[in-house]
Design a protein around this motif. Structure first.
Motif, mmCIF file in Angstrom:
data_model
loop_
_atom_site.group_PDB
_atom_site.id
_atom_site.type_symbol
_atom_site.label_atom_id
_atom_site.label_comp_id
_atom_site.label_asym_id
_atom_site.label_seq_id
_atom_site.Cartn_x
_atom_site.Cartn_y
_atom_site.Cartn_z
ATOM 1 N N LEU A 20 35.157 51.222 45.713
ATOM 2 C CA LEU A 20 34.373 50.856 44.535
ATOM 3 C C LEU A 20 33.125 50.092 44.954
ATOM 4 O O LEU A 20 32.037 50.326 44.428
ATOM 5 N N ARG A 24 29.354 51.173 44.066
ATOM 6 C CA ARG A 24 28.433 50.288 43.343
ATOM 7 C C ARG A 24 27.108 50.148 44.097
ATOM 8 O O ARG A 24 26.037 50.236 43.507
ATOM 9 N N ILE A 57 40.805 50.086 36.747
ATOM 10 C CA ILE A 57 39.761 50.968 37.272
ATOM 11 C C ILE A 57 40.158 52.384 36.901
ATOM 12 O O ILE A 57 41.299 52.799 37.143
ATOM 13 N N GLY A 59 39.362 55.837 38.058
ATOM 14 C CA GLY A 59 38.708 56.464 39.207
ATOM 15 C C GLY A 59 38.599 57.963 39.034
ATOM 16 O O GLY A 59 39.523 58.616 38.538
ATOM 17 N N LEU A 66 36.540 58.810 46.271
ATOM 18 C CA LEU A 66 36.156 58.228 44.985
ATOM 19 C C LEU A 66 34.695 58.570 44.720
ATOM 20 O O LEU A 66 33.799 58.084 45.426
ATOM 21 N N ALA A 69 33.710 55.779 39.129
ATOM 22 C CA ALA A 69 34.671 54.760 38.712
ATOM 23 C C ALA A 69 34.124 54.002 37.512
ATOM 24 O O ALA A 69 32.916 53.811 37.377
ATOM 25 N N THR A 71 35.257 50.414 35.268
ATOM 26 C CA THR A 71 36.144 49.267 35.321
ATOM 27 C C THR A 71 36.170 48.541 33.986
ATOM 28 O O THR A 71 35.289 48.710 33.145
#
Length: 195
Positions: A20, A24, A57, A59, A66, A69, A71
């Motif tokens: 993650l 990001r 999360i 996903g 991944l 995602a 959250t």
């Protein structure tokens, strides 16, 4: 391509945090966030999800990779910068589920995954007894020099899902922009809906 949507909680959530963080850094580097992130910061920032009851999360996986995602966590557990504008408006953070980031590699967009991200987080929030969902979106000036000519904001997508801007609901949160040497606070508009 076949994408598998996985709902991650507990140990699975914690195990996904490094991926993650990488996602990001990659996705938020683009407009409109322009985030110049580091793994060190991300690891500290994201660790709260592993320690927060009710965090999730959602996903999107292509095989074991991944590629997207989304959250969420109870707003009451968020940092004060995010809770404050709700409290200032007389809203109770204990009733609100906060939808934090929603990230998707550009190669996988346009397949309905964004809707699944909202569907799954909203269902998670309802199952926990929350009556409201909310998120924040960065505010950038229209004449910003890094704004792409073909940029299309997501406002219509969010409105179709029942979200609306919270009047006067502005969060201020710092991060370092691409091309900057230091962090600066960015304004973010709160969007909210009843579940």
């Amino acid at each position: 391509m076949t994408i598998e949507i996985r709902i991650l909680k507990g140990d699975e959530l914690e195990a996904a945090l490094p991926d993650l963080a990488k996602l990001r850094i990659k996705i938020f580097r683009d407009w409109p966030y322009l985030y110049d992130g580091t793994m060190e910061y991300e690891q500290a920032y994201l660790s709260r999800y592993a320690q927060t009851e009710g965090a999730v999360i959602v996903g999107a996986y292509d095989g074991d990779t991944l590629v997207g995602a989304a959250t969420g966590e109870p707003l009451e557990q968020e940092v004060i910068q995010f809770r404050g504008p709700f409290e200032d408006k007389g809203l109770d953070p204990r009733e609100i589920f906060y939808l934090a980031e929603a990230l998707l590699d550009p190669a996988y967009r346009g397949q309905g995954i964004g809707h699944l991200f909202y569907d799954e987080r909203e269902a998670h929030a309802k199952a926990l007894g929350f009556s409201t969902a909310a998120f924040c979106a960065v505010i950038r000036p229209d004449n910003h020099p890094l704004k792409p000519d073909n940029y299309s904001p997501l406002d219509d997508f969010w409105r179709k899902r029942g979200y609306d801007k919270l009047a006067g609901g502005i969060v201020h949160f710092p991060w370092q922009d691409v091309g900057e040497d230091v962090e600066s606070e960015k304004p973010m508009q709160v969007w909210i809906r009843s579940l």
